[in-house]
Scaffold this active site. Structure first.
Site, PDB file in Angstrom:
ATOM      1  N   GLU A 126      -4.642  -3.450  -3.175  1.00  0.00           N
ATOM      2  CA  GLU A 126      -5.434  -4.532  -3.932  1.00  0.00           C
ATOM      3  C   GLU A 126      -5.823  -5.787  -3.086  1.00  0.00           C
ATOM      4  O   GLU A 126      -5.236  -5.966  -2.134  1.00  0.00           O
ATOM      5  CB  GLU A 126      -4.487  -5.408  -4.955  1.00  0.00           C
ATOM      6  CG  GLU A 126      -4.194  -4.161  -6.320  1.00  0.00           C
ATOM      7  CD  GLU A 126      -3.082  -4.758  -7.275  1.00  0.00           C
ATOM      8  OE1 GLU A 126      -3.086  -5.675  -7.379  1.00  0.00           O
ATOM      9  OE2 GLU A 126      -2.533  -3.775  -7.956  1.00  0.00           O
ATOM     10  N   PRO A 127      -6.842  -6.670  -3.515  1.00  0.00           N
ATOM     11  CA  PRO A 127      -7.291  -7.633  -2.721  1.00  0.00           C
ATOM     12  C   PRO A 127      -6.115  -8.802  -2.018  1.00  0.00           C
ATOM     13  O   PRO A 127      -6.141  -8.983  -1.012  1.00  0.00           O
ATOM     14  CB  PRO A 127      -8.161  -8.516  -3.584  1.00  0.00           C
ATOM     15  CG  PRO A 127      -8.471  -7.448  -4.553  1.00  0.00           C
ATOM     16  CD  PRO A 127      -7.586  -6.563  -4.835  1.00  0.00           C
ATOM     17  N   THR A 157      -9.706   5.388  -0.932  1.00  0.00           N
ATOM     18  CA  THR A 157     -10.421   6.391  -0.377  1.00  0.00           C
ATOM     19  C   THR A 157     -10.848   7.477  -1.506  1.00  0.00           C
ATOM     20  O   THR A 157     -10.209   7.806  -2.160  1.00  0.00           O
ATOM     21  CB  THR A 157      -9.586   7.155   0.706  1.00  0.00           C
ATOM     22  OG1 THR A 157      -9.251   6.029   1.803  1.00  0.00           O
ATOM     23  CG2 THR A 157     -10.273   8.242   1.439  1.00  0.00           C
ATOM     24  N   ARG A 245       1.426   9.541   6.379  1.00  0.00           N
ATOM     25  CA  ARG A 245       1.262   9.002   7.744  1.00  0.00           C
ATOM     26  C   ARG A 245       1.376  10.163   8.915  1.00  0.00           C
ATOM     27  O   ARG A 245       0.764  10.023   9.928  1.00  0.00           O
ATOM     28  CB  ARG A 245       2.491   7.989   7.981  1.00  0.00           C
ATOM     29  CG  ARG A 245       2.248   6.568   7.172  1.00  0.00           C
ATOM     30  CD  ARG A 245       3.544   5.778   7.046  1.00  0.00           C
ATOM     31  NE  ARG A 245       3.191   4.499   6.335  1.00  0.00           N
ATOM     32  CZ  ARG A 245       3.846   3.862   5.685  1.00  0.00           C
ATOM     33  NH1 ARG A 245       5.399   3.770   5.978  1.00  0.00           N
ATOM     34  NH2 ARG A 245       3.425   2.610   4.894  1.00  0.00           N
ATOM     35  N   GLY A 341     -19.895   5.103  30.630  1.00  0.00           N
ATOM     36  CA  GLY A 341     -20.466   4.070  30.903  1.00  0.00           C
ATOM     37  C   GLY A 341     -21.615   3.423  29.921  1.00  0.00           C
ATOM     38  O   GLY A 341     -21.105   3.565  28.868  1.00  0.00           O
ATOM     39  N   GLU A 365      -2.992   3.597   5.637  1.00  0.00           N
ATOM     40  CA  GLU A 365      -1.635   3.909   5.335  1.00  0.00           C
ATOM     41  C   GLU A 365      -0.462   3.282   6.293  1.00  0.00           C
ATOM     42  O   GLU A 365       0.541   4.146   6.672  1.00  0.00           O
ATOM     43  CB  GLU A 365      -1.802   5.642   5.698  1.00  0.00           C
ATOM     44  CG  GLU A 365      -2.689   6.277   4.699  1.00  0.00           C
ATOM     45  CD  GLU A 365      -2.387   7.510   4.091  1.00  0.00           C
ATOM     46  OE1 GLU A 365      -1.440   8.030   4.306  1.00  0.00           O
ATOM     47  OE2 GLU A 365      -3.366   8.208   3.820  1.00  0.00           O
TER      48      GLU A 365
HETATM   49  N1  CAA Z   1      10.652   6.225   0.436  1.00  0.00           N
HETATM   50  C1  CAA Z   1      10.974   6.116  -0.890  1.00  0.00           C
HETATM   51  N2  CAA Z   1      11.647   4.955  -1.213  1.00  0.00           N
HETATM   52  C2  CAA Z   1      11.342   3.914  -0.350  1.00  0.00           C
HETATM   53  C3  CAA Z   1      11.232   4.207   0.943  1.00  0.00           C
HETATM   54  C4  CAA Z   1      10.636   5.543   1.400  1.00  0.00           C
HETATM   55  N3  CAA Z   1      10.110   5.564   2.579  1.00  0.00           N
HETATM   56  N4  CAA Z   1      11.017   3.042   1.671  1.00  0.00           N
HETATM   57  C5  CAA Z   1      11.711   1.947   0.674  1.00  0.00           C
HETATM   58  N5  CAA Z   1      12.098   2.643  -0.253  1.00  0.00           N
HETATM   59  C6  CAA Z   1      12.327   2.243  -1.638  1.00  0.00           C
HETATM   60  C7  CAA Z   1      13.901   1.451  -1.409  1.00  0.00           C
HETATM   61  O1  CAA Z   1      15.000   2.120  -1.333  1.00  0.00           O
HETATM   62  C8  CAA Z   1      13.911   0.354  -2.302  1.00  0.00           C
HETATM   63  O2  CAA Z   1      14.113   0.893  -3.538  1.00  0.00           O
HETATM   64  P1  CAA Z   1      15.419   0.339  -4.595  1.00  0.00           P
HETATM   65  O3  CAA Z   1      15.433  -0.996  -4.470  1.00  0.00           O
HETATM   66  O4  CAA Z   1      14.789   0.648  -5.895  1.00  0.00           O
HETATM   67  O5  CAA Z   1      16.503   1.239  -4.556  1.00  0.00           O
HETATM   68  C9  CAA Z   1      12.587  -0.061  -2.534  1.00  0.00           C
HETATM   69  O6  CAA Z   1      11.636   1.010  -2.057  1.00  0.00           O
HETATM   70  C10 CAA Z   1      11.811  -1.437  -2.018  1.00  0.00           C
HETATM   71  O7  CAA Z   1      12.237  -1.088  -0.523  1.00  0.00           O
HETATM   72  P2  CAA Z   1      11.855  -2.544   0.313  1.00  0.00           P
HETATM   73  O8  CAA Z   1      12.667  -3.404  -0.142  1.00  0.00           O
HETATM   74  O9  CAA Z   1      12.236  -1.925   1.913  1.00  0.00           O
HETATM   75  O10 CAA Z   1      10.500  -2.862   0.187  1.00  0.00           O
HETATM   76  P3  CAA Z   1       9.615  -4.048   0.733  1.00  0.00           P
HETATM   77  O11 CAA Z   1       8.802  -4.541  -0.146  1.00  0.00           O
HETATM   78  O12 CAA Z   1      10.453  -4.690   1.867  1.00  0.00           O
HETATM   79  O13 CAA Z   1       8.474  -3.290   1.697  1.00  0.00           O
HETATM   80  C11 CAA Z   1       7.245  -1.909   3.296  1.00  0.00           C
HETATM   81  C12 CAA Z   1       8.582  -2.077   2.236  1.00  0.00           C
HETATM   82  C13 CAA Z   1       7.686  -0.942   4.294  1.00  0.00           C
HETATM   83  C14 CAA Z   1       6.824  -3.197   3.922  1.00  0.00           C
HETATM   84  C15 CAA Z   1       6.264  -1.182   2.240  1.00  0.00           C
HETATM   85  O14 CAA Z   1       5.579  -2.196   1.484  1.00  0.00           O
HETATM   86  C16 CAA Z   1       4.985  -0.878   3.128  1.00  0.00           C
HETATM   87  O15 CAA Z   1       5.081   0.616   3.583  1.00  0.00           O
HETATM   88  N6  CAA Z   1       3.682  -1.446   3.081  1.00  0.00           N
HETATM   89  C17 CAA Z   1       2.503  -0.972   3.550  1.00  0.00           C
HETATM   90  C18 CAA Z   1       1.891  -0.200   2.690  1.00  0.00           C
HETATM   91  C19 CAA Z   1       0.709   0.718   3.098  1.00  0.00           C
HETATM   92  O16 CAA Z   1       0.938   1.630   3.788  1.00  0.00           O
HETATM   93  N7  CAA Z   1      -0.457   0.658   2.291  1.00  0.00           N
HETATM   94  C20 CAA Z   1      -1.456   1.782   2.556  1.00  0.00           C
HETATM   95  C21 CAA Z   1      -2.029   1.925   1.218  1.00  0.00           C
HETATM   96  S1  CAA Z   1      -3.014   3.612   1.000  1.00  0.00           S
HETATM   97  C22 CAA Z   1      -4.397   3.397   2.027  1.00  0.00           C
HETATM   98  O17 CAA Z   1      -3.907   3.065   3.579  1.00  0.00           O
HETATM   99  C23 CAA Z   1      -5.715   3.733   1.794  1.00  0.00           C
HETATM  100  C24 CAA Z   1      -6.007   5.262   1.823  1.00  0.00           C
HETATM  101  O18 CAA Z   1      -6.148   5.820   1.055  1.00  0.00           O
HETATM  102  C25 CAA Z   1      -6.316   5.862   3.243  1.00  0.00           C
END
Ligand code: CAA
Length: 382
Positions: A126-127, A157, A245, A341, A365
């Protein structure tokens, strides 16, 4: 680790590579028009690519993640815009429906991803919620026997091609301690009342791939639209992104491989100071370094895919593959332009497009910074 794919999967990757190579004349006009021609989506369906990750019992090919990575590399080597469109639809969207969908949801939605009439979308960002995905403001308010969804999604996408999107919205109030609490995944048909698709974004690269906003204004969905469990959507999103990823890592490998192949050909033909520039170490050595790095990136990518196929944890390895491969793709496309070049800066040479297209791989992603965060957390956990 066994990185072999079976004969059917190998044949499929070879067929996709041959099909994709023949698209050369379609790329320029499609990039200019900013759209993937619909007939190519139908051809991808006939090839089986759109359903390749879907199990046979659900009507797909049931191919391995390893095979999907190889196919993604081939698509990206030919046309990165097409590769990301497929990566999202056949990877993260199909994968989430297969893994979390009820029998009814799988029967209803998976054929819509494979029939060649469209490509699926994943609406998380989201924004004000990009890397901090748990900060989403979209809400799903219980309404009769279902929900009313409000919110604005960004950078979606395939929005323009999608029969439906997996939309993440929060059920209940924000919990200041557990910011991802309440986040729920919904399958939302994009012809539902209250859904509006914003104008396509103008981008540095990947111009044929659609990236648009999705506005949800009181969109009513039934309880059967919930994918997985209410409140379990954030983990579903992150698990989906783990798999996604690997696809972006494979896309990066394909882009780098193709840009370097063009640079090698050019270096052998282009003469300066009385000889082909390929005879100068200033050109040969970067090519040698990057050829090694492409192979290293592919191995990281296939390792993550293999772990996934074995049902073993692969979050860290997928992040490593994406981090390394996408950053390698920056070096590779930069070098390919440099070797060309002045010509490399011009639109007639494909390396200019690979450089623009490849730039997105360290961002979508999950940025490189987020991949480092995921890797670092896993290193120091416990
Ligand atoms: N798989 C499953 N669950 C997971 C996980 C994983 N890999 N990683 C964490 N979790 C779970 C945790 O266990 C936790 O669950 P519970 O508390 O309920 O047990 C919950 O998720 C929260 O985990 P965190 O506290 O680690 O979460 P966080 O808020 O600190 O954030 C982050 C983690 C890694 C920063 C995550 O927010 C992230 O990956 N951010 C990037 C987002 C992203 O990649 N966006 C791309 C969007 S899509 C796109 O790019 C467009 C397209 O179409 C191509």
């Amino acid at each position: 680790m066994n990185l072999a794919v079976n004969a059917t999967e190998r044949d499929l990757a070879a067929a996709v590579a041959e099909w994709a190579r023949a698209l050369e004349t379609r790329i320029g006009p499609a990039e200019k028009a900013g759209e993937i021609p619909r007939d190519l989506i139908a051809e991808l369906s006939e090839l089986g690519v759109l359903g390749m990750t879907i199990p046979e019992k659900d009507g797909g090919l049931g191919a391995s993640s390893l095979a999907f990575a190889l196919v993604m590399e081939e698509l990206a080597a030919a046309w990165p815009s097409l590769a990301v469109a497929v990566a999202v639809s056949s990877g993260i969207v199909a994968g989430s429906i297969v893994r979390y969908g009820s029998a009814e949801q799988r029967a209803r939605w998976l054929p819509r991803l494979t029939d060649g009439r469209g490509l699926g979308a994943f609406a998380l960002s989201e924004p004000s919620a990009g890397s901090d995905a748990a900060a989403i403001g979209s809400t799903a308010r219980p309404d009769g026997s279902g929900y009313a969804i409000e919110g604005r999604k960004q950078f979606v996408t395939n929005a323009r091609y999608a029969p439906f999107a997996i939309v993440f919205a929060r059920v209940g109030a924000v919990d200041p301690v557990r910011s991802h609490a309440g986040i729920t995944a919904f399958v939302v048909p994009l012809d539902a009342a209250g859904v509006a698709i914003g104008p396509a974004e103008r981008k540095l690269g990947l111009r044929a791939s659609d990236t648009s906003a999705l506005v949800l204004d009181g969109v009513r969905v039934g309880e059967d639209a919930v994918l997985g469990q209410v409140g379990a959507g954030f983990a579903l999103a992150l698990a989906g992104l783990d798999g996604g990823r690997i696809g972006i890592a494979a896309q990066s490998v394909g882009i780098a491989r193709a840009a370097l192949a063009r640079a090698r050909t050019y270096a052998k033909q282009r003469r300066q100071f009385g000889r082909p520039i390929a005879e100068f170490d200033g050109v040969r050595f970067p090519l040698a370094t990057l050829a090694s790095e492409v192979d290293a990136a592919r191995m990281l990518t296939l390792r993550a895919a293999w772990l996934r196929d074995q049902g073993r944890p692969f979050t860290r390895e997928a992040a490593m593959a994406k981090l390394y491969a996408s950053e390698m793709a920056q070096r590779a496309t930069h070098t390919a332009v440099q070797i060309h070049g002045g010509n490399g800066y011009m639109g007639e040479y494909a390396v200019e497009r690979y450089a623009r297209d490849g730039r997105a791989t360290t961002i979508y992603e999950g940025t490189s910074e987020i991949q480092r965060l995921v890797i670092a957390r896993s290193l120091v956990a416990g």
